[in-house]
Design a protein around this motif. Structure first.
Motif, PDB file in Angstrom:
ATOM      1  N   ALA A   1     -24.850 -34.717   1.395  1.00 39.87           N
ATOM      2  CA  ALA A   1     -26.833 -35.047   0.553  1.00 39.87           C
ATOM      3  C   ALA A   1     -26.910 -33.129   0.352  1.00 39.87           C
ATOM      4  N   SER A   2     -26.356 -32.410   0.670  1.00 39.06           N
ATOM      5  CA  SER A   2     -26.745 -31.390   0.415  1.00 39.06           C
ATOM      6  C   SER A   2     -26.238 -31.152  -0.645  1.00 39.06           C
ATOM      7  N   CYS A   3     -24.499 -30.837  -0.673  1.00 39.72           N
ATOM      8  CA  CYS A   3     -24.439 -30.520  -1.886  1.00 39.72           C
ATOM      9  C   CYS A   3     -24.876 -31.310  -3.289  1.00 39.72           C
ATOM     10  N   MET A   4     -24.859 -32.351  -3.141  1.00 39.54           N
ATOM     11  CA  MET A   4     -25.827 -33.008  -4.245  1.00 39.54           C
ATOM     12  C   MET A   4     -26.839 -32.413  -4.545  1.00 39.54           C
ATOM     13  N   LYS A   5     -28.488 -32.494  -3.952  1.00 42.72           N
ATOM     14  CA  LYS A   5     -29.132 -31.836  -3.826  1.00 42.72           C
ATOM     15  C   LYS A   5     -29.440 -30.532  -4.602  1.00 42.72           C
ATOM     16  N   SER A   6     -27.899 -29.821  -4.392  1.00 43.29           N
ATOM     17  CA  SER A   6     -28.589 -28.631  -5.146  1.00 43.29           C
ATOM     18  C   SER A   6     -27.713 -28.717  -6.478  1.00 43.29           C
ATOM     19  N   VAL A   7     -26.756 -28.652  -6.837  1.00 43.38           N
ATOM     20  CA  VAL A   7     -26.886 -29.465  -7.703  1.00 43.38           C
ATOM     21  C   VAL A   7     -27.636 -30.363  -8.562  1.00 43.38           C
ATOM     22  N   LEU A   8     -28.344 -31.453  -8.272  1.00 41.08           N
ATOM     23  CA  LEU A   8     -29.384 -32.434  -8.517  1.00 41.08           C
ATOM     24  C   LEU A   8     -30.701 -31.303  -9.518  1.00 41.08           C
ATOM     25  N   ASP A   9     -30.515 -30.572  -8.185  1.00 44.45           N
ATOM     26  CA  ASP A   9     -32.191 -29.328  -8.366  1.00 44.45           C
ATOM     27  C   ASP A   9     -32.072 -28.640  -9.146  1.00 44.45           C
ATOM     28  N   SER A  10     -30.331 -28.168 -10.053  1.00 45.13           N
ATOM     29  CA  SER A  10     -30.345 -27.107 -10.602  1.00 45.13           C
ATOM     30  C   SER A  10     -29.715 -27.001 -12.311  1.00 45.13           C
TER      31      SER A  10
ATOM     32  N   VAL B   1     -18.717 -33.774 -17.608  1.00 41.83           N
ATOM     33  CA  VAL B   1     -20.295 -34.322 -17.248  1.00 41.83           C
ATOM     34  C   VAL B   1     -19.517 -33.452 -15.796  1.00 41.83           C
ATOM     35  N   ALA B   2     -21.370 -32.416 -14.423  1.00 43.90           N
ATOM     36  CA  ALA B   2     -20.691 -32.515 -13.747  1.00 43.90           C
ATOM     37  C   ALA B   2     -20.427 -32.663 -12.783  1.00 43.90           C
ATOM     38  N   CYS B   3     -19.594 -32.331 -11.914  1.00 43.41           N
ATOM     39  CA  CYS B   3     -18.831 -32.766 -10.810  1.00 43.41           C
ATOM     40  C   CYS B   3     -18.695 -32.727  -9.856  1.00 43.41           C
ATOM     41  N   VAL B   4     -18.845 -33.086  -8.792  1.00 44.94           N
ATOM     42  CA  VAL B   4     -18.876 -32.653  -7.626  1.00 44.94           C
ATOM     43  C   VAL B   4     -17.914 -33.745  -6.226  1.00 44.94           C
ATOM     44  N   ALA B   5     -16.861 -32.481  -5.303  1.00 49.96           N
ATOM     45  CA  ALA B   5     -15.605 -33.623  -4.883  1.00 49.96           C
ATOM     46  C   ALA B   5     -15.929 -33.515  -3.222  1.00 49.96           C
TER      47      ALA B   5
END
Length: 390
Positions: free
Chosen positions: A344-353, A314-318
């Motif tokens: 917020a910016s990190c989550m958005k950039s990943v969810l947009d792509s 699963v895609a993960c950011v940390a």
């Protein structure tokens, strides 16, 4: 059994961390998995034996573990008296069993007495990020300092935690062995989840939208108030994004502000779902259904939930904090955990792509292959043998 055939090294395993109240915490998971692997190792090595302490009077899951050949269960009344066990009872019990060494999977027993102790010190949270009352924190710091000073050797899961022990407690570098932890590949893997179970769980928690996921004990160090704020900020900036935020895990300590934050902004758009404790099958089923996993912790010693998410593909950011970039190998996307805007910016950039998420999932899955409980047990046993008094 003749004297010649008797095992030459006997290791006492401190079972304090198997208290049922700690069942969903990382140290409990660590201990249970090492016990399972040590059982396997003891079957094939006649020169090795373990004794695991238990007490029918204690609410401790050691009572549910079966003996297996050279992996024995040893009854001890002391275990049912928490403070006495931690401040000397474990050493007395190990001495009575004629153990050559005590392995403590936490820093919660005082390493004094005739039997040497090797302690697993996972992090220095009481020193760098205390979240309990002053009284509790003073006790935690005393036990942590004692483990660092008096243990024969120390095992930890990351170079980050090793540096922290050196910097804060002056522990000699050669006393600390970095032994990375593992994950249960039979549970945390990229196989498709059971559809009926997933649908039932999503219905149970009212999950009708895609969701962002976090799992772990609900407590201040996990930085969940900022996560909730960042999630709502992201939705306010992007009306086209429709996601719930799922916080899976039991309520731990000092959780009131987190629960209030989840409820207070419900009318602002977006929905925060607190699932409470989940068994492994339910947890992994929901985890695999997440669009994005986020790990916003301010401080970790290893972070099993992050590795488990990576192993599931699963895609993960940390957070770019403590050991998280080290353990994840720098293959994820990172953010400043103290900046709501950056999160917020990190989550958005990943969810947009879609492409970004696929890349994160693939790199995370590949990185997770570096970790296993068998490897952890093998390397831990090397340390224990080296420092045994036998």
């Amino acid at each position: 059994m003749t004297a010649k055939d008797e095992p030459r090294v006997k290791i006492a395993f401190d079972s304090w961390v198997l208290s049922s109240r700690l069942r969903h915490q990382g140290t409990y998971v660590y201990a249970r998995n090492l016990i399972a692997e040590f059982k396997k190792l003891a079957r094939t090595d006649p020169e090795l034996s373990f004794c695991l302490f238990h007490s029918p009077r204690a609410a401790n899951d050691a009572n549910t573990i079966a003996p297996d050949g050279n992996f024995e269960l040893s009854p001890s009344w002391w275990l049912s008296r928490d403070r006495l066990w931690r401040l000397g009872g474990a050493s007395l019990a190990a001495s009575r069993e004629q153990a050559d060494l005590i392995f403590s999977p936490t820093s919660n027993i005082l390493p004094l007495g005739a039997v040497p102790v090797v302690s697993a010190v996972h992090d220095v949270t009481p020193r760098v990020l205390p979240t309990h009352s002053r009284k509790v924190n003073l006790m935690q710091r005393f036990m942590l300092r004692s483990a660092c000073k008096f243990s024969r050797a120390i095992i930890t899961g990351s170079e980050c935690s090793k540096r922290d022990m050196i910097n804060f407690y002056g522990v000699p570098e050669g006393k600390i062995s970095v032994v990375p932890y593992g994950f249960d590949e039979t549970i945390f893997n990229d196989r498709a989840p059971d559809v009926e179970r997933r649908n039932a769980l999503q219905k149970r928690f009212g999950l009708t939208k895609p969701y962002v996921w976090h799992h772990g004990v609900i407590q201040p160090r996990k930085n969940l108030v900022r996560l909730i704020e960042a999630y709502r900020l992201m939705l306010s900036r992007s009306r086209n994004l429709e996601f719930d935020l799922v916080l899976a895990g039991p309520l731990g300590w000092e959780y009131q502000e987190i629960v209030a934050s989840a409820a207070d902004g419900a009318g602002q758009g977006g929905r925060v779902v607190l699932t409470g404790p989940l068994d492994d099958d339910d947890l992994v089923c929901l985890l695999k259904g997440a669009t994005l996993v986020i790990v916003p912790s301010l401080y970790e010693g290893f972070c099993l939930p992050m590795v488990e998410a990576m192993a599931c593909g699963v895609a993960c950011v940390a957070a770019d904090a403590s050991c998280l970039p080290e353990v994840s190998g720098g293959v994820l996307k990172y953010f400043d955990p103290r900046s709501v805007d950056d999160m917020a910016s990190c989550m958005k950039s990943v969810l947009d792509s879609d492409g970004c998420r696929r890349g994160l999932a693939e790199r995370g899955k590949k990185r997770s292959a570096a970790y296993s409980w068998r490897r952890c047990a093998d390397e831990t046993l090397q340390v224990l043998r080296k420092h045994s008094r036998a």
